[in-house]
Scaffold this active site. Structure first.
Site, PDB file in Angstrom:
ATOM      1  N   CYS A 145      29.290 -11.117 -38.260  1.00 57.16           N
ATOM      2  CA  CYS A 145      27.845 -10.852 -38.183  1.00 57.16           C
ATOM      3  C   CYS A 145      27.409 -10.306 -36.838  1.00 57.16           C
ATOM      4  O   CYS A 145      26.254  -9.894 -36.687  1.00 57.16           O
ATOM      5  CB  CYS A 145      27.074 -12.131 -38.499  1.00 57.16           C
ATOM      6  SG  CYS A 145      27.664 -12.981 -39.969  1.00 57.16           S
ATOM      7  N   HIS A 190      19.172 -14.337 -34.090  1.00 60.42           N
ATOM      8  CA  HIS A 190      20.109 -14.200 -35.208  1.00 60.42           C
ATOM      9  C   HIS A 190      19.469 -14.827 -36.442  1.00 60.42           C
ATOM     10  O   HIS A 190      19.512 -14.251 -37.524  1.00 60.42           O
ATOM     11  CB  HIS A 190      21.436 -14.860 -34.858  1.00 60.42           C
ATOM     12  CG  HIS A 190      22.522 -14.584 -35.841  1.00 60.42           C
ATOM     13  ND1 HIS A 190      22.900 -13.300 -36.191  1.00 60.42           N
ATOM     14  CD2 HIS A 190      23.312 -15.421 -36.567  1.00 60.42           C
ATOM     15  CE1 HIS A 190      23.872 -13.355 -37.090  1.00 60.42           C
ATOM     16  NE2 HIS A 190      24.145 -14.631 -37.330  1.00 60.42           N
ATOM     17  N   GLU A 196      21.048 -22.233 -32.393  1.00 61.78           N
ATOM     18  CA  GLU A 196      20.501 -21.092 -31.658  1.00 61.78           C
ATOM     19  C   GLU A 196      19.268 -21.504 -30.860  1.00 61.78           C
ATOM     20  O   GLU A 196      19.081 -21.055 -29.723  1.00 61.78           O
ATOM     21  CB  GLU A 196      20.158 -19.945 -32.607  1.00 61.78           C
ATOM     22  CG  GLU A 196      19.724 -18.684 -31.869  1.00 61.78           C
ATOM     23  CD  GLU A 196      19.564 -17.472 -32.760  1.00 61.78           C
ATOM     24  OE1 GLU A 196      19.528 -16.347 -32.216  1.00 61.78           O
ATOM     25  OE2 GLU A 196      19.466 -17.632 -33.996  1.00 61.78           O
ATOM     26  N   LYS A 241      15.308 -11.285 -40.108  1.00 63.21           N
ATOM     27  CA  LYS A 241      16.086 -11.551 -41.320  1.00 63.21           C
ATOM     28  C   LYS A 241      15.234 -12.230 -42.391  1.00 63.21           C
ATOM     29  O   LYS A 241      15.607 -12.226 -43.562  1.00 63.21           O
ATOM     30  CB  LYS A 241      17.297 -12.426 -41.004  1.00 63.21           C
ATOM     31  CG  LYS A 241      18.435 -11.708 -40.276  1.00 63.21           C
ATOM     32  CD  LYS A 241      19.640 -12.628 -40.116  1.00 63.21           C
ATOM     33  CE  LYS A 241      20.789 -11.924 -39.393  1.00 63.21           C
ATOM     34  NZ  LYS A 241      20.530 -11.740 -37.954  1.00 63.21           N
ATOM     35  N   HIS A 260      20.201 -10.824 -44.523  1.00 60.86           N
ATOM     36  CA  HIS A 260      21.272 -10.726 -43.528  1.00 60.86           C
ATOM     37  C   HIS A 260      22.147  -9.518 -43.847  1.00 60.86           C
ATOM     38  O   HIS A 260      22.905  -9.523 -44.815  1.00 60.86           O
ATOM     39  CB  HIS A 260      22.098 -12.015 -43.564  1.00 60.86           C
ATOM     40  CG  HIS A 260      23.032 -12.172 -42.394  1.00 60.86           C
ATOM     41  ND1 HIS A 260      23.456 -11.116 -41.624  1.00 60.86           N
ATOM     42  CD2 HIS A 260      23.639 -13.281 -41.869  1.00 60.86           C
ATOM     43  CE1 HIS A 260      24.271 -11.554 -40.693  1.00 60.86           C
ATOM     44  NE2 HIS A 260      24.383 -12.863 -40.816  1.00 60.86           N
ATOM     45  N   PHE A 306      30.463 -15.357 -37.866  1.00 63.76           N
ATOM     46  CA  PHE A 306      31.593 -16.176 -38.298  1.00 63.76           C
ATOM     47  C   PHE A 306      32.768 -15.944 -37.338  1.00 63.76           C
ATOM     48  O   PHE A 306      32.991 -14.834 -36.850  1.00 63.76           O
ATOM     49  CB  PHE A 306      32.025 -15.781 -39.710  1.00 63.76           C
ATOM     50  CG  PHE A 306      31.216 -16.423 -40.815  1.00 63.76           C
ATOM     51  CD1 PHE A 306      30.109 -17.198 -40.551  1.00 63.76           C
ATOM     52  CD2 PHE A 306      31.580 -16.231 -42.147  1.00 63.76           C
ATOM     53  CE1 PHE A 306      29.372 -17.785 -41.571  1.00 63.76           C
ATOM     54  CE2 PHE A 306      30.855 -16.807 -43.178  1.00 63.76           C
ATOM     55  CZ  PHE A 306      29.748 -17.586 -42.894  1.00 63.76           C
TER      56      PHE A 306
END
Length: 418
Positions: free
Chosen positions: A165, A306, A317, A338, A343, A404
């Site tokens: 990502c 994110h 985060e 997002k 995503h 990831f």
């Protein structure tokens, strides 16, 4: 010798919220969701029935021949369209771009997943003789960049970077370094992804990573930092920024949108899917990006998160933001676009970089929609610009991606000052 400065001179977007930069940005400013029922495959037996699909996509609108569709996967088609937009926006043509020291750096995770899935079905059902001849070159993740290179006749570096990502963010950061080093004067940079297939959705379902609670109200499914979030929503599309060395851009009279001032990257070295709970490694990436830009945390007014809408990401985060920015974390604005785009995986960081550029040039903080009940108990207690964007002066923004495998990347984008 002073470091070469790198600026943005062109942008292009294909996304769930619009297939041009202006359409996508106007949707985000208005808090318009691009999520809806899955149509790209029969999801009747899937526990997930929501995705953020690209709509009304016609590759010929971007000056690309329709025959390209037969020879390319969906992720490549998106990339070709976004690149064509960005190159035109930057004031280049196919003929003029190749006259410069130019290349391409693209983030992508899974290549032509729909091609892989379809071909494997043919193999299982009918044997290897039924596999289409172009299966291998079409499904490879590097074929997107290769096709863009062929479209514009670019013989410089043509690289594909895969850091889950964080791929789109890292690709822009790598392009920044290529130009700073003098290897390139111009770089087509960004990301592309198309993974909304039965296998793609099913694989993320197996990880219990996707939202399943909002199948009947799909536009509410992506809700970063909200107490009632239950997973992320897969999106697709491509976003491209044309990066250019400042003096090179000025010499040809290019319009300059903003400056890419810094980049930082790190790895959690912790878990294959879960983020490091305390956010400390991601904090390294953001701090390094700030140091690379020669800036202090208090210089940032906007942080594009994110913000995936998973419990693990949003909490860690938020902790990371507080580590890096201290008391200033509560003064700056943080939002997750997002919530509207879903995503975009390998393209996520790229489209979020575009949104940061637009936020700076338009003086507007985009919202986090569906933020009805902030997860304060989970540490989500910052100003996430809930539900409605607000105008305001933005001279510098940070955009972070946390992928990831623990891959973290952060870009610092600032208003251009001669």
């Amino acid at each position: 010798m002073p470091q070469r400065r790198v600026v943005v001179t062109g942008m292009g977007v294909v996304s769930p919220v619009g297939n041009t930069v202006e359409d996508a940005w106007n949707s985000v400013k208005a808090g318009k969701s691009g999520l809806g029922p899955i149509t790209l495959f029969d999801a009747s037996d899937s526990p997930v029935k929501v995705a953020a699909e690209v709509k009304d996509f016609d590759i010929t609108k971007y000056g690309i021949e329709r025959r390209a569709v037969r020879k390319t996967a969906r992720f490549t088609q998106f990339l070709l369209a976004a690149s064509a937009q960005a190159v035109q926006d930057a004031g280049f043509t196919k003929e003029t771009l190749r006259q410069h020291k130019a290349g391409i750096m693209v983030g992508n995770c899974l290549g032509g997943l729909e091609v892989t899935e379809e071909s494997f079905k043919k193999y299982v059902e009918s044997g290897a003789s039924r596999i289409l001849p172009l299966t291998m070159p079409v499904m490879l993740s590097n074929e997107g960049a290769a096709n863009v290179s062929m479209l514009f006749g670019l013989q410089g570096p043509s690289w594909t970077l895969g850091t889950a990502c964080a791929s789109g963010t890292d690709a822009v950061g790598a392009a920044l370094d290529l130009i700073r080093s003098g290897r390139l004067d111009v770089c087509i940079s960004g990301g592309t992804e198309s993974v909304i297939t039965g296998f793609g959705v099913g694989s993320f379902c197996a990880l219990q990573a996707l939202s399943t609670k909002y199948n009947d109200t799909p536009q509410k499914a992506s809700r970063p930092f909200d107490r009632d979030r239950d997973g992320f929503v897969l999106g697709e599309g491509s976003a491209i920024l044309v990066l250019e060395e400042l003096e090179h851009a000025k010499k040809r009279g290019a319009h300059i949108y903003a400056e890419i001032a810094g980049f930082g990257t790190s790895c959690d070295a912790y878990h294959i899917t879960a983020p490091l709970p305390d956010g400390s490694a991601a904090a390294m990436a953001v701090r390094d990006a700030l140091a690379d830009a020669g800036m202090q945390p208090q210089d940032i007014q906007y942080y594009n998160a994110h913000g995936t809408s998973t419990h693990a990401n949003d909490s860690s985060e938020s902790k990371m933001i507080k580590q890096v920015f201290g008391d200033h974390a509560y003064k700056m604005k943080v939002s997750s676009t997002k919530s509207m785009t879903g995503h975009l995986v390998g393209a996520a960081g790229a489209i979020e970089a575009v949104f940061c550029v637009k936020a700076i040039t338009d003086g507007f903080y985009p919202p986090t929609i569906n933020l009805d009940n902030p997860d304060v108990e989970g540490g989500c207690d910052l100003d996430y610009v809930p539900n409605k964007g607000v105008p305001g002066t933005i001279t510098a923004a940070a955009s972070a991606s946390l992928g990831f495998g623990g891959h973290n990347g952060c870009l610092i984008i600032k208003a251009y000052n001669a």
